[in-house]
Design an enzyme around this catalytic site. Sequence first.
Site, short mmCIF file in Angstrom:
data_model
loop_
_atom_site.label_atom_id
_atom_site.label_comp_id
_atom_site.label_asym_id
_atom_site.label_seq_id
_atom_site.Cartn_x
_atom_site.Cartn_y
_atom_site.Cartn_z
N TYR A 176 0.52 -22.82 26.62
CA TYR A 176 -0.02 -24.31 27.10
C TYR A 176 -0.90 -24.74 26.14
O TYR A 176 -1.21 -24.15 25.19
CB TYR A 176 -0.13 -23.81 28.30
CG TYR A 176 -1.68 -23.09 28.37
CD1 TYR A 176 -1.90 -21.71 28.08
CD2 TYR A 176 -3.09 -23.96 28.71
CE1 TYR A 176 -2.96 -21.25 28.04
CE2 TYR A 176 -4.13 -23.34 28.88
CZ TYR A 176 -4.13 -21.86 28.67
OH TYR A 176 -5.69 -21.23 28.60
N LYS B 252 -1.85 -19.23 22.51
CA LYS B 252 -2.34 -19.75 23.74
C LYS B 252 -1.33 -19.56 24.93
O LYS B 252 -0.72 -20.41 25.28
CB LYS B 252 -2.60 -21.17 23.75
CG LYS B 252 -3.64 -21.81 24.71
CD LYS B 252 -4.54 -22.94 24.19
CE LYS B 252 -5.02 -23.56 25.48
NZ LYS B 252 -6.20 -22.66 25.99
N GLU C 110 -14.94 -14.05 23.02
CA GLU C 110 -15.15 -15.48 23.49
C GLU C 110 -15.18 -15.70 24.97
O GLU C 110 -15.45 -14.77 25.72
CB GLU C 110 -13.86 -16.31 23.22
CG GLU C 110 -12.51 -15.69 23.73
CD GLU C 110 -11.17 -16.18 23.27
OE1 GLU C 110 -11.26 -17.54 22.66
OE2 GLU C 110 -10.30 -15.46 23.10
N LEU D 208 -8.76 -17.17 20.59
CA LEU D 208 -8.07 -18.29 20.48
C LEU D 208 -9.08 -19.21 19.55
O LEU D 208 -10.01 -19.57 19.43
CB LEU D 208 -7.97 -19.15 21.60
CG LEU D 208 -7.08 -20.26 21.62
CD1 LEU D 208 -5.77 -19.95 21.63
CD2 LEU D 208 -7.36 -21.22 23.07
N1 PDD Z 1 -9.10 -23.13 27.40
N2 PDD Z 1 -10.80 -19.38 24.07
C1 PDD Z 1 -9.83 -19.33 25.42
C2 PDD Z 1 -9.54 -18.01 25.81
C3 PDD Z 1 -9.47 -20.49 25.86
O1 PDD Z 1 -8.60 -20.58 27.06
C4 PDD Z 1 -9.99 -21.81 25.38
C5 PDD Z 1 -9.37 -23.19 26.07
C6 PDD Z 1 -10.69 -21.82 24.34
C7 PDD Z 1 -11.25 -23.25 23.66
O2 PDD Z 1 -10.06 -23.69 23.10
P1 PDD Z 1 -10.08 -25.58 22.85
O3 PDD Z 1 -11.20 -25.89 22.18
O4 PDD Z 1 -8.84 -25.67 21.98
O5 PDD Z 1 -9.94 -25.99 24.36
C8 PDD Z 1 -10.97 -20.89 23.72
C9 PDD Z 1 -8.55 -24.28 28.23
C10 PDD Z 1 -9.34 -25.55 28.29
C11 PDD Z 1 -8.00 -23.77 29.59
O6 PDD Z 1 -7.44 -22.72 29.42
O7 PDD Z 1 -8.35 -24.36 30.48
#
Ligand code: PDD
Length: 283
Positions: A33, A147, A179, A203
């Site tokens: 996703y 992801k 994270e 991620l």
């Molecule tokens: N999640 N690490 C994890 C485990 C995440 O699920 C996310 C983002 C990030 C940040 O990535 P980005 O800057 O590309 O949004 C880091 C999204 C927002 C979610 O699952 O809703």
Amino acid sequence: MTRTAYVNGEYTPIEEAKISVLDRGFLFADGVYEVTAVLGGRLADYAGHVTRLHRSLGELQMECPVGDDELLAIHRELVKRNDVEEGLVYLQVTRGAADRDFTFPDGVKPSLVLFTQTRQLCDVPAARTGFKVKSVPDIRWDRRDIKSVALLAQVLAKQAAKAAGCNEAWMVDGGFVTEGGSSNAYIIKDGTIITRPVSNAILSGITRASVLRLARERNMQIEERAFTIAEALEADEAFVTAASTFVMPVVEIDGHKVGGGQPGPAVRRLREIYIEAARATAI
Ligand code: PDD
């Protein structure tokens, strides 16, 4: 007004948007996703999200069922139809529907689902008060760079954080913070931004990449290395980044205040810089 979702070529009211019970996303979490922020009706950091989508798909030997031009057109159409000024676009690609069998099915087209969520992202109270964080063991698999929609560990982590009165979980593996439950984690000490380097352990956040680039352009010091909760508690400031939170100050970890227990100047500035740049480059 009902929300419109996109499911495999069709725009439908979200209550009527359906996917097969045999979809491998439902049966095996066999899918990936992306979440892209919408600012001023435009897509923030879009190129980064599409690049990471293709990487995630590639790691799972999957392909996007539509080309890049169409994918962008679908994002824009949904933002338009749902009148999203500020919010999120959620996108999911799964390996498709086939009778239940662990191995990849032959000749099955992947499923593509998108929907939007209208919500305030910039002017949010948490940006002024800061996030409280709870540390939890990181019980995830070894490919956190993908992801994947397999998010049960994060669901449990974030629920544990919520139950403790916190806004986010920081997951800890081998003594070091990996994270956040749905964000990347940072501390600032003596002017240096410290965050874990990109690897299979986290991620590779799209917001992370933009924030670090913007910080570098402003000659801020950056150290990409892992840190512990104990080190975070000695830091001057802390924050998380994600498409859903942008740059969000962290003011408390496991009930202990970070810095003065208030959002600090560097994080407040980084938030402003990021939002300004994301708005200016949104498409
Ligand atoms: N999640 N690490 C994890 C485990 C995440 O699920 C996310 C983002 C990030 C940040 O990535 P980005 O800057 O590309 O949004 C880091 C999204 C927002 C979610 O699952 O809703």
